[in-house]
Design an enzyme around this catalytic site. Sequence first.
Site, PDB file in Angstrom:
ATOM      1  N   ARG A  45       0.855  -1.192   0.000  1.00 20.03           N
ATOM      2  CA  ARG A  45       0.000   0.000   0.000  1.00 20.03           C
ATOM      3  C   ARG A  45       0.885   1.234   0.000  1.00 20.03           C
ATOM      4  O   ARG A  45       2.103   1.133   0.125  1.00 20.03           O
ATOM      5  CB  ARG A  45      -1.034   0.001   1.138  1.00 20.03           C
ATOM      6  CG  ARG A  45      -0.741  -0.724   2.395  1.00 20.03           C
ATOM      7  CD  ARG A  45       0.358  -0.143   3.219  1.00 20.03           C
ATOM      8  NE  ARG A  45       0.198   1.288   3.406  1.00 20.03           N
ATOM      9  CZ  ARG A  45       1.178   2.113   3.676  1.00 20.03           C
ATOM     10  NH1 ARG A  45       2.430   1.668   3.774  1.00 20.03           N
ATOM     11  NH2 ARG A  45       0.979   3.393   3.851  1.00 20.03           N
ATOM     12  N   GLY A  46       0.253   2.409  -0.154  1.00 16.46           N
ATOM     13  CA  GLY A  46       1.000   3.643  -0.372  1.00 16.46           C
ATOM     14  C   GLY A  46       0.993   3.893  -1.872  1.00 16.46           C
ATOM     15  O   GLY A  46       1.421   3.026  -2.644  1.00 16.46           O
ATOM     16  N   ALA A  47       0.505   5.064  -2.294  1.00 22.57           N
ATOM     17  CA  ALA A  47       0.284   5.296  -3.723  1.00 22.57           C
ATOM     18  C   ALA A  47       1.536   5.029  -4.570  1.00 22.57           C
ATOM     19  O   ALA A  47       1.452   4.321  -5.580  1.00 22.57           O
ATOM     20  CB  ALA A  47      -0.262   6.711  -3.942  1.00 22.57           C
ATOM     21  N   ARG A  86      -7.257   0.130  -6.788  1.00 23.85           N
ATOM     22  CA  ARG A  86      -7.308   1.234  -5.825  1.00 23.85           C
ATOM     23  C   ARG A  86      -7.544   2.512  -6.607  1.00 23.85           C
ATOM     24  O   ARG A  86      -6.594   3.179  -7.030  1.00 23.85           O
ATOM     25  CB  ARG A  86      -5.978   1.340  -5.038  1.00 23.85           C
ATOM     26  CG  ARG A  86      -5.496   0.099  -4.304  1.00 23.85           C
ATOM     27  CD  ARG A  86      -6.286  -0.250  -3.030  1.00 23.85           C
ATOM     28  NE  ARG A  86      -6.607   0.844  -2.159  1.00 23.85           N
ATOM     29  CZ  ARG A  86      -5.850   1.274  -1.133  1.00 23.85           C
ATOM     30  NH1 ARG A  86      -4.691   0.685  -0.886  1.00 23.85           N
ATOM     31  NH2 ARG A  86      -6.243   2.273  -0.371  1.00 23.85           N
ATOM     32  N   ASP A 233      -2.372  10.749  -1.958  1.00 28.72           N
ATOM     33  CA  ASP A 233      -2.697   9.690  -2.921  1.00 28.72           C
ATOM     34  C   ASP A 233      -3.050  10.260  -4.289  1.00 28.72           C
ATOM     35  O   ASP A 233      -2.888   9.596  -5.311  1.00 28.72           O
ATOM     36  CB  ASP A 233      -3.820   8.806  -2.384  1.00 28.72           C
ATOM     37  CG  ASP A 233      -3.314   7.975  -1.214  1.00 28.72           C
ATOM     38  OD1 ASP A 233      -3.222   8.510  -0.099  1.00 28.72           O
ATOM     39  OD2 ASP A 233      -2.945   6.805  -1.434  1.00 28.72           O
ATOM     40  N   ASN A 243      -5.970  12.179   0.466  1.00 34.87           N
ATOM     41  CA  ASN A 243      -5.012  11.366   1.222  1.00 34.87           C
ATOM     42  C   ASN A 243      -5.822  10.501   2.178  1.00 34.87           C
ATOM     43  O   ASN A 243      -7.043  10.650   2.308  1.00 34.87           O
ATOM     44  CB  ASN A 243      -4.031  12.287   1.972  1.00 34.87           C
ATOM     45  CG  ASN A 243      -2.877  11.503   2.602  1.00 34.87           C
ATOM     46  OD1 ASN A 243      -2.326  10.596   1.974  1.00 34.87           O
ATOM     47  ND2 ASN A 243      -2.534  11.814   3.834  1.00 34.87           N
TER      48      ASN A 243
END
Lengths: 342, 342
Positions: A45-47, A86, A233, A243
Amino acid sequence: MLSPIRWEDGALALLDQRRLPAEEAWLRCEKPEQVAEAISGMAVRGAPAIGIAAAYGVALAVRDTADPAAARRRFEEAFDLLAATRPTAANLGWALERASLALERALDRAEPAAEALLTLAHDLEESQLAADRRLARLGAELLSEGDRVLTHCNTGALATGGYGTAGGVIQAAFEFGRLRSVWVNETRPLLQGSRLTAWELQRAGIPFRVVTEASLGALMGRGLVDRVLVGADRIAANGDVANKIGTYPIAVLAERHGVPFYVAAPRSTIDPGAASGEAIPIEERDPREVTSVLDRAVAPPGTVAVNWAFDVTPHALVKAIVTEVGVLEPPYGESIASALAT
Amino acid sequence: MLSPIRWEDGALALLDQRRLPAEEAWLRCEKPEQVAEAISGMAVRGAPAIGIAAAYGVALAVRDTADPAAARRRFEEAFDLLAATRPTAANLGWALERASLALERALDRAEPAAEALLTLAHDLEESQLAADRRLARLGAELLSEGDRVLTHCNTGALATGGYGTAGGVIQAAFEFGRLRSVWVNETRPLLQGSRLTAWELQRAGIPFRVVTEASLGALMGRGLVDRVLVGADRIAANGDVANKIGTYPIAVLAERHGVPFYVAAPRSTIDPGAASGEAIPIEERDPREVTSVLDRAVAPPGTVAVNWAFDVTPHALVKAIVTEVGVLEPPYGESIASALAT
């Protein structure tokens, strides 16, 4: 520094972030479907990290085919699958578009598609690290000795596959003696603050304390926060920032208490196609992430929950956006346009 | 309606709220020490309910002695023990002071101390129910048909031993057709919203959805909240409100989004000795309530957390305070003084 993304023995290895800090387990992905599942399930995860993982995902899709038409078909299937995982993360679509260009160039030149896509994924990973380091240095210059920084969610190496965005600024500022300690917001529902950021800061030897989001008003009211630093994000062309859910309330409290609120993100997080935050799609996730914690129910059976994964912070609450091409300040319409033109 | 406090076979039975909603288990307290442990461990919680439980606690302290001097000594020991359990809850000290007066009156008249204190505890419980019902009716009149109300923590029968404060208003408003649905804020760290309020609303057949505190900005930004209704643990003479941590951020968001913010509390929650919120003692609880959920760690070993149990909402953010003696409005210095004089 630990990277949560590794290319190993012809497959993508992902550190399963759902199981941190209890254990360091790795997933091995040999097919794009496995990468998509790891992204939507938030093993990775994490853009920015999602973007890199997706680039490896499309590389996996084409690796067993020499036929250009088949490669293009498999690529497109994997592209659609991965792009849908996502919807808010700008870097996901950005990385997949880059992969699409790389594929077309390879096919035009009759070069092996798999090799071209794998090279692209490696390049994205390397350039993410370089961008993160530049961004971290620029951001650290905004901080002052003795600063107590509040951060949200996880924005370190785990979130980018590089050095981190807001987490990278924190790391660099600590090394430069420009940071005293970090307030880590636990970040419900998936607790990326207490599970991941605490784990990273502990490994880095940076002093920190964890608080619930409920505590942030008291924390700022007591004058214990000097700056807020968060990631993003997706950033709209006017500077509105999508975000992790909970960011907007922090920005509102920061404004009330006169605490500067900074966003740190690579340029690839900016979506020039989104005129404002209203144009940013907001992912809604499984309500069971709210009604249970670590797979144990915390609400009565049948309880309905709403679980937006992101919120939008209006640009008026953002003091600056730190990118690898410079620190962007209001008016954001102009500063963002010139950053994109760089 | 379920009361979490029962006097049964010469002992105090308390519904163990830590174990809800998974199971309905009752603690039997025969000594004041057991009551103190139940209060500090939050088996019983909510400022009004704590006050009633403490009144039973001092009754238990004196029940085996006929000697006035011994009764006074045991009472004082139990008083000090119980008063120290939850320093922020105004109703705790208020109930204990009432018990102290009842004891002195009984001793003056050479009446049995135990009987006098038990009668007082029963009286407090009955008058809490009556006050809650009046307060609920007054509060319900502030709501409008179709209202979607956001509430925080738990303020129903479980929290007062009566009918509830904000939770009582919600119940009455629903019965009067003045409420469409409830947004339940989960309320970290102990999740009284998702564990207790959801359980109560489900039993009452009132439509609700649970959200994390992180979601509240998005919730209000989307225009999905018509009013906020919360309880209080201590109200200062100027109208500043100490309530469960996380209340103040809700009030700040409510102001930004033009959502009226109401407090519902019995008059016994008002502390005329506290000129403003700064004079209210704020309890700090075990950090492990933050670093673990349902006894399972959610942060790396050694993680330090800060766990204030309450925050203070400045009176300027409060549209009205609903009590059993009327709806108090600004300027609170005046309206509170006249409520106390009633």
